[in-house]
Scaffold this motif. Structure first.
Motif, short mmCIF file in Angstrom:
data_model
loop_
_atom_site.label_atom_id
_atom_site.label_comp_id
_atom_site.label_asym_id
_atom_site.label_seq_id
_atom_site.Cartn_x
_atom_site.Cartn_y
_atom_site.Cartn_z
N GLY A 44 0.81 -1.22 0.00
CA GLY A 44 0.00 0.00 0.00
C GLY A 44 0.83 1.26 0.00
N PRO A 45 0.16 2.41 -0.12
CA PRO A 45 0.84 3.70 -0.16
C PRO A 45 1.15 4.21 1.25
CG PRO A 45 -1.50 4.04 -0.29
CD PRO A 45 -1.31 2.56 -0.22
N GLU A 46 1.99 5.22 1.33
CA GLU A 46 2.42 5.73 2.64
C GLU A 46 1.28 6.18 3.54
OE1 GLU A 46 5.83 8.41 2.89
OE2 GLU A 46 6.63 7.30 1.16
N VAL A 47 0.21 6.74 2.94
CA VAL A 47 -0.92 7.18 3.80
C VAL A 47 -1.47 6.06 4.65
CG1 VAL A 47 -1.92 9.23 2.70
CG2 VAL A 47 -2.49 6.96 1.79
N THR A 48 -1.34 4.82 4.18
CA THR A 48 -1.91 3.71 4.97
C THR A 48 -0.84 2.96 5.77
OG1 THR A 48 -1.65 2.05 3.19
CG2 THR A 48 -3.70 3.33 3.20
N TYR A 49 0.41 3.40 5.71
CA TYR A 49 1.48 2.68 6.44
C TYR A 49 1.17 2.49 7.93
CZ TYR A 49 5.05 2.51 2.69
OH TYR A 49 5.77 2.24 1.56
N PRO A 50 0.70 3.56 8.64
CA PRO A 50 0.47 3.38 10.09
C PRO A 50 -0.50 2.24 10.40
CG PRO A 50 0.38 5.69 9.52
CD PRO A 50 0.44 4.95 8.22
N ILE A 51 -1.50 2.02 9.52
CA ILE A 51 -2.45 0.94 9.84
C ILE A 51 -2.10 -0.38 9.16
CG2 ILE A 51 -4.59 2.04 10.60
CD1 ILE A 51 -5.34 2.32 7.66
N TYR A 52 -1.32 -0.35 8.10
CA TYR A 52 -1.04 -1.64 7.46
C TYR A 52 0.45 -1.99 7.46
CZ TYR A 52 -1.77 -5.85 4.87
OH TYR A 52 -1.81 -7.19 4.54
N HIS A 53 1.20 -1.31 6.61
CA HIS A 53 2.60 -1.70 6.40
C HIS A 53 3.41 -1.65 7.70
CE1 HIS A 53 6.15 -2.52 4.15
NE2 HIS A 53 6.71 -1.36 4.40
#
Ligand code: NAD
Ligand code: NA
Length: 403
Positions: free
Chosen positions: A229-238
């Motif tokens: 996923g993209p950086e905007v979703t890093y805190p919840i996924y990556h």
């Protein structure tokens, strides 16, 4: 009885058997007219075969050019006095019917893929139904629990962040509403348990077990599915527990790949696009992103569902197409990037703009909520044209369907 959709939160408590049949047929029709898979595996084992990417991988291999025989493993519920059973149960049945009509072998094994018993059943089935060897093992399990064989307890995965808590809107499909939810910080134990459940350990153990049983063909390959996923979703996924499990899976791919060299085989991870599946609807604070993403990708004509992703994976990336002879197309980390269209900078730019404006009041207009909900309903066999939803269906007729 007349089977109606029942949704609790983000979980469907009913499934329409003939809608599931339609869902399988639609995917078969898609791959039949798509660019075919050339030089694809002919004897395929799919772990997690009854829905999402696993089902799509199976359909792509049987009907999308490779003409593969398959053994599929899944954990599903059949019809009983408790209910009609799960969507995946019917996906299995109708996939098998269609495959057999086309002269292909399709064996369904329903049980816990983590267990020794199912490993044994699969080995026997590869011997009796696939002529003794497999050319491809697809690992597409998605689950929240894995039994710990040493203690008899369960490892449970959690969906949390590893950094500071994140507050974000989360979807409720029962009430069609978005509500703020906090994604808490995971403890070290929670991270470790999630890695146990969704990381690469079980994948490696499956390959080892099949290798020990002598059922991996020369040149046998294996693939598992990931998300970044993209950086905007890093805190919840990556950078969350699931991302840590995926990281483990990526490392495991290297270990399995090294092991398979001895038989001329290979292991890969395909990083896929964010999609609505039975598993992904559980990820808190992720919906605004998917709603915006679907909106933008549909407008650009680059939107794909599971079947489009899997057909493209196998016809363009995984098997070397005749015209290019390039081998598997990967990035520097040896990951197959099926998320390339999702992560395109123009797509992400527009997604960010939409997300910045999105609220609990306007998400159905700014995002593709209609498409999201439609996908969710279709996962459970609802919302298809050409299915008679008023049809009176007896439990006996469902029990009589051959699995
Ligand atoms: P899904 O829920 O549609 O499918 C999961 C499958 O696993 C089903 O066939 C289910 O029956 C089977 N399963 C679960 N527990 C089992 C058990 N104990 N024994 C046997 N079978 C069991 O999920 P999906 O979204 O297709 O996920 C498959 C993989 O793709 C996962 O690794 C997931 O992380 C990855 N992925 C998903 C997305 C997405 O947006 N949905 C994106 C990228 C990658
Ligand atoms: Na799957």
């Amino acid at each position: 009885m007349i089977i109606e959709p029942v949704i609790k939160g983000v979980v469907a408590r009913s499934a329409h058997p003939y809608g599931c049949q339609q869902a399988v047929r639609k995917q078969i029709d898609y791959v039949k007219q798509a660019k075919p898979i050339e030089r694809g595996a002919k004897r395929v084992l799919v772990l997690g075969a009854s829905s999402g990417f696993g089902l799509a991988s199976r359909i792509a291999h049987t009907f999308g050019g490779a003409e593969a025989d398959t053994v599929g493993v899944s954990f599903e519920r059949g019809p009983s006095d408790q209910g009609v059973g799960s969507a995946g149960w019917y996906n299995n049945i109708f996939f098998k019917q269609e495959a057999e009509k086309a002269g292909r072998v399709a064996t369904n094994i329903v049980g816990d893929a983590f267990s020794q018993q199912v490993r044994q059943q699969v080995i026997e089935s590869v011997k009796s139904d696939l002529g003794g060897k497999v050319d491809l093992v697809v690992y597409s399990l998605a689950t929240g629990v894995r039994p710990n064989p040493e203690t008899g307890d369960m490892w449970r995965s959690v969906i949390k962040t590893t950094g500071k808590p994140v507050v974000g809107p989360t979807l409720n499909l029962e009430t069609d509403s978005l509500a703020e939810m906090t994604v808490e910080t995971a403890t070290d134990d929670e991270v470790a348990d999630t890695v146990k459940v969704m990381g690469g350990e079980d994948w490696a153990s499956w390959v080892q077990c099949l290798s020990d049983a002598g059922v991996l063909a020369h040149g046998c390959r294996t693939v598992a599915y990931s998300y970044i996923g993209p950086e905007v979703t890093y805190p919840i996924y990556h950078q969350g527990t699931l991302g840590r499990a995926k990281e483990h899976m990526h490392t495991t791919a290297e270990e399995i790949n090294t092991q398979l060299v001895a038989i001329g085989g290979q292991a890969h991870v395909a990083v896929c696009k964010a999609l609505v599946t039975k598993a992904s609807v559980f990820i808190p604070a992720f919906t605004p992103y998917i709603l915006a993403l679907f909106k933008v990708m549909k407008e650009k004509g680059t939107h794909e569902g599971c079947i489009e992703q899997m057909q493209r994976l196998f016809n363009a990336r995984f098997y070397s197409p005749k015209e290019t002879e390039q081998g598997v197309l990967t990035d520097e980390q040896r990951l197959i990037r099926m998320d390339d269209w999702e992560l395109a900078s123009d797509v992400q730019q527009q997604v960010s703009e939409i997300m910045a404006e999105m609220t609990a009041e306007n998400f159905t207009q700014l995002g593709d909520y209609k498409g999201y909900k439609q996908d969710f309903m279709e996962l459970n066999g609802f919302g298809f044209e050409g299915v008679d939803y008023q049809q009176d269906i007896t439990l006996e007729s469902l029990k009589a369907l051959q699995s």
